[in-house]
Write a protein that holds these residues in place. Sequence first.
Motif, mmCIF file in Angstrom:
data_model
loop_
_atom_site.group_PDB
_atom_site.id
_atom_site.type_symbol
_atom_site.label_atom_id
_atom_site.label_comp_id
_atom_site.label_asym_id
_atom_site.label_seq_id
_atom_site.Cartn_x
_atom_site.Cartn_y
_atom_site.Cartn_z
ATOM 1 N N GLY A 1 0.796 -1.223 0.000
ATOM 2 C CA GLY A 1 0.000 0.000 0.000
ATOM 3 C C GLY A 1 0.825 1.268 0.000
ATOM 4 N N SER A 2 2.152 1.133 0.102
ATOM 5 C CA SER A 2 2.987 2.338 0.114
ATOM 6 C C SER A 2 3.571 2.631 -1.267
ATOM 7 N N GLU A 3 3.230 1.823 -2.258
ATOM 8 C CA GLU A 3 3.781 2.005 -3.594
ATOM 9 C C GLU A 3 3.396 3.380 -4.161
ATOM 10 N N ARG A 4 4.322 3.974 -4.887
ATOM 11 C CA ARG A 4 4.069 5.274 -5.517
ATOM 12 C C ARG A 4 4.673 5.269 -6.913
ATOM 13 N N ASP A 5 3.855 5.602 -7.897
ATOM 14 C CA ASP A 5 4.311 5.576 -9.284
ATOM 15 C C ASP A 5 5.386 6.621 -9.572
ATOM 16 N N ASP A 6 5.477 7.645 -8.715
ATOM 17 C CA ASP A 6 6.463 8.702 -8.964
ATOM 18 C C ASP A 6 7.798 8.412 -8.276
ATOM 19 N N CYS A 7 7.903 7.253 -7.639
ATOM 20 C CA CYS A 7 9.127 6.916 -6.911
ATOM 21 C C CYS A 7 9.892 5.804 -7.620
ATOM 22 N N GLY A 8 11.167 6.052 -7.931
ATOM 23 C CA GLY A 8 11.990 5.046 -8.566
ATOM 24 C C GLY A 8 12.904 4.330 -7.604
ATOM 25 N N ALA A 9 12.858 4.723 -6.332
ATOM 26 C CA ALA A 9 13.787 4.142 -5.352
ATOM 27 C C ALA A 9 13.043 3.728 -4.096
ATOM 28 N N LEU A 10 13.290 2.511 -3.696
ATOM 29 C CA LEU A 10 12.799 1.992 -2.416
ATOM 30 C C LEU A 10 14.016 1.554 -1.623
ATOM 31 N N ALA A 11 14.166 2.087 -0.420
ATOM 32 C CA ALA A 11 15.287 1.693 0.438
ATOM 33 C C ALA A 11 14.719 1.215 1.763
ATOM 34 N N VAL A 12 15.242 0.093 2.220
ATOM 35 C CA VAL A 12 14.717 -0.567 3.418
ATOM 36 C C VAL A 12 15.868 -0.883 4.360
ATOM 37 N N PHE A 13 15.626 -0.676 5.638
ATOM 38 C CA PHE A 13 16.590 -1.113 6.648
ATOM 39 C C PHE A 13 15.884 -1.981 7.673
ATOM 40 N N ALA A 14 16.514 -3.081 8.037
ATOM 41 C CA ALA A 14 16.053 -3.895 9.161
ATOM 42 C C ALA A 14 17.204 -4.036 10.137
ATOM 43 N N GLY A 15 16.930 -3.691 11.374
ATOM 44 C CA GLY A 15 17.906 -3.926 12.447
ATOM 45 C C GLY A 15 17.542 -5.229 13.119
ATOM 46 N N THR A 16 18.438 -6.203 13.016
ATOM 47 C CA THR A 16 18.135 -7.533 13.539
ATOM 48 C C THR A 16 19.017 -7.838 14.751
ATOM 49 N N VAL A 17 18.573 -8.813 15.540
ATOM 50 C CA VAL A 17 19.294 -9.145 16.768
ATOM 51 C C VAL A 17 20.533 -9.959 16.422
ATOM 52 N N GLY B 1 6.245 0.831 -11.635
ATOM 53 C CA GLY B 1 6.170 0.240 -10.299
ATOM 54 C C GLY B 1 6.918 -1.072 -10.152
ATOM 55 N N GLU B 2 7.236 -1.731 -11.278
ATOM 56 C CA GLU B 2 7.977 -2.992 -11.170
ATOM 57 C C GLU B 2 9.448 -2.713 -10.825
ATOM 58 N N SER B 3 10.080 -3.710 -10.209
ATOM 59 C CA SER B 3 11.478 -3.556 -9.807
ATOM 60 C C SER B 3 12.421 -3.981 -10.923
ATOM 61 N N ALA B 4 13.365 -3.110 -11.245
ATOM 62 C CA ALA B 4 14.397 -3.430 -12.233
ATOM 63 C C ALA B 4 15.633 -4.001 -11.562
ATOM 64 N N ILE B 5 15.903 -3.574 -10.343
ATOM 65 C CA ILE B 5 17.095 -4.031 -9.632
ATOM 66 C C ILE B 5 16.765 -4.197 -8.152
ATOM 67 N N LEU B 6 17.296 -5.246 -7.578
ATOM 68 C CA LEU B 6 17.214 -5.454 -6.126
ATOM 69 C C LEU B 6 18.626 -5.666 -5.615
ATOM 70 N N ALA B 7 18.951 -5.014 -4.517
ATOM 71 C CA ALA B 7 20.255 -5.203 -3.885
ATOM 72 C C ALA B 7 20.044 -5.439 -2.398
ATOM 73 N N ARG C 1 9.732 4.325 -12.628
ATOM 74 C CA ARG C 1 9.063 5.599 -12.328
ATOM 75 C C ARG C 1 8.168 6.014 -13.491
ATOM 76 N N ASN C 2 7.132 6.745 -13.180
ATOM 77 C CA ASN C 2 6.220 7.180 -14.247
ATOM 78 C C ASN C 2 6.660 8.473 -14.934
ATOM 79 N N HIS C 3 7.869 8.915 -14.633
ATOM 80 C CA HIS C 3 8.358 10.151 -15.270
ATOM 81 C C HIS C 3 9.882 10.110 -15.324
ATOM 82 N N HIS C 4 10.457 10.813 -16.307
ATOM 83 C CA HIS C 4 11.913 10.955 -16.377
ATOM 84 C C HIS C 4 12.214 12.311 -16.981
ATOM 85 N N GLU C 5 12.869 13.139 -16.197
ATOM 86 C CA GLU C 5 13.191 14.497 -16.625
ATOM 87 C C GLU C 5 11.981 15.182 -17.250
ATOM 88 N N GLY C 6 10.872 15.049 -16.577
ATOM 89 C CA GLY C 6 9.678 15.776 -16.978
ATOM 90 C C GLY C 6 8.793 15.064 -17.986
#
Lengths: 86, 86, 172, 172
Positions: C25-41, D94-100, D42-47
Amino acid sequence: MAGSRIEVRVQCFGPARRLAGDEWLSVQLGEPATVADALAALAQRGDDFAALLKQCAVALGDEIVRRTYPLKAGDEIALLPPVAGG
Amino acid sequence: MAGSRIEVRVQCFGPARRLAGDEWLSVQLGEPATVADALAALAQRGDDFAALLKQCAVALGDEIVRRTYPLKAGDEIALLPPVAGG
Amino acid sequence: MIQMHDINQPRIQDTPLSLDALLTGSERDDCGALAVFAGTVRNHHEGKPVAHLVYTAHAALADKMIRGIEQEIAAKHGVPVCRVVHRIGALAIGESAILAVVRAPHRAEAFAALRAVVDAVKHRVPIWKEEFYTDGSSAFVTGCCIAEDAAQPHEDDAGHDHRHHDHGHQHA
Amino acid sequence: MIQMHDINQPRIQDTPLSLDALLTGSERDDCGALAVFAGTVRNHHEGKPVAHLVYTAHAALADKMIRGIEQEIAAKHGVPVCRVVHRIGALAIGESAILAVVRAPHRAEAFAALRAVVDAVKHRVPIWKEEFYTDGSSAFVTGCCIAEDAAQPHEDDAGHDHRHHDHGHQHA
């Protein structure tokens, strides 16, 4: 009125709870009372506790309050020692 | 032996494929031949392609090779224009 | 800066954290980057073998402060989604204590916001970590003072000069 | 620096990427930090409004180079787990091109390694991104020259001075 005494309940968190040996403490304070007065009364519990109190933040409800914040009868304050989440 | 001619096949990637209009090209080179000779032959295809070739890396199998690398008959090289993953 | 999908979800939880729940539900079409951190024990801390951890929190204040930090970091770094959840209670080795998620148009601000929000939550939110070692002893992990008017003010939440106080009261 | 769980999994895939698949089996009791990056369409690139993307790769070379970058970054930053997968083919918004994914004892090196490995893969691996716009045109995204002996050497893969070449050949 000045001169009368109030009771304030104190909830201990983290290392403060361990040092206090209990979650809840209470202190009797002369009016008018502030957070600083409550901490001064709590410091009587011993040197280790007094040292920890200097590093504690104090919360009233869901607000952190300064040492100068006034307390009234029935207030419940929280002792928040240095934090380490994550 | 020097003087004879060899054929080298050229696989185009990314913008090189679009400019070439095809995935595979081939060039005839006089021996001894190097990657630089293959690129010089390919540059005959036009100014746009020649400009792109200057920015291409060249791979033979799964190794990137330098311009001075020698080519032999039947080699297949890959044209790798500037990359943009992610 | 509004995150409608989970605005009412608690930031402090006493059940295992779910990355899927945080992402869904947090997906956004205008975002090209998703960054996640998990602090584990971790199974060790400064050379001592750790058996498990217990986190406690002032839950009401911690929840409110995490929400405030999310908004602050989102605004500062210009990221549309910035979310943190922290677990309390007893955690086994390998379990996640904190999850943080940032979505941003580009990766530079996603990385910067992710690091900043994790640092801020670790340094400013009333949560305490007690480590229980394999030898049966335990200690509270050294923390950051969050009193505005204690001996010295709290300088810099994201930097390296925040104040640490050693409360490692060892108990056999 | 050995990652037994997935040593043979391809780093270039033409099917949707799964974070769960990348995380499963990579758990380490000595690591307190897990950092993840997903690069999404992303749904946009440089406008310009983007409809979808097509990634292509020299798959054999790209797979080998990603493995090499993983090892290089893991060694440089001292992180036990460093993994990247990249998708090729047509990708929707919205699909992922790269996962790290990086796992490390502490978060500082996890964040540093994550950023470095994503930058290195984007700048050095033979993958091309073609953007298809809502107006029906398309263009290859400006890339980084990976020839060692082109006009200038490739300077710094993680920094800001890598060379970009504009190949935005517009097609109606």
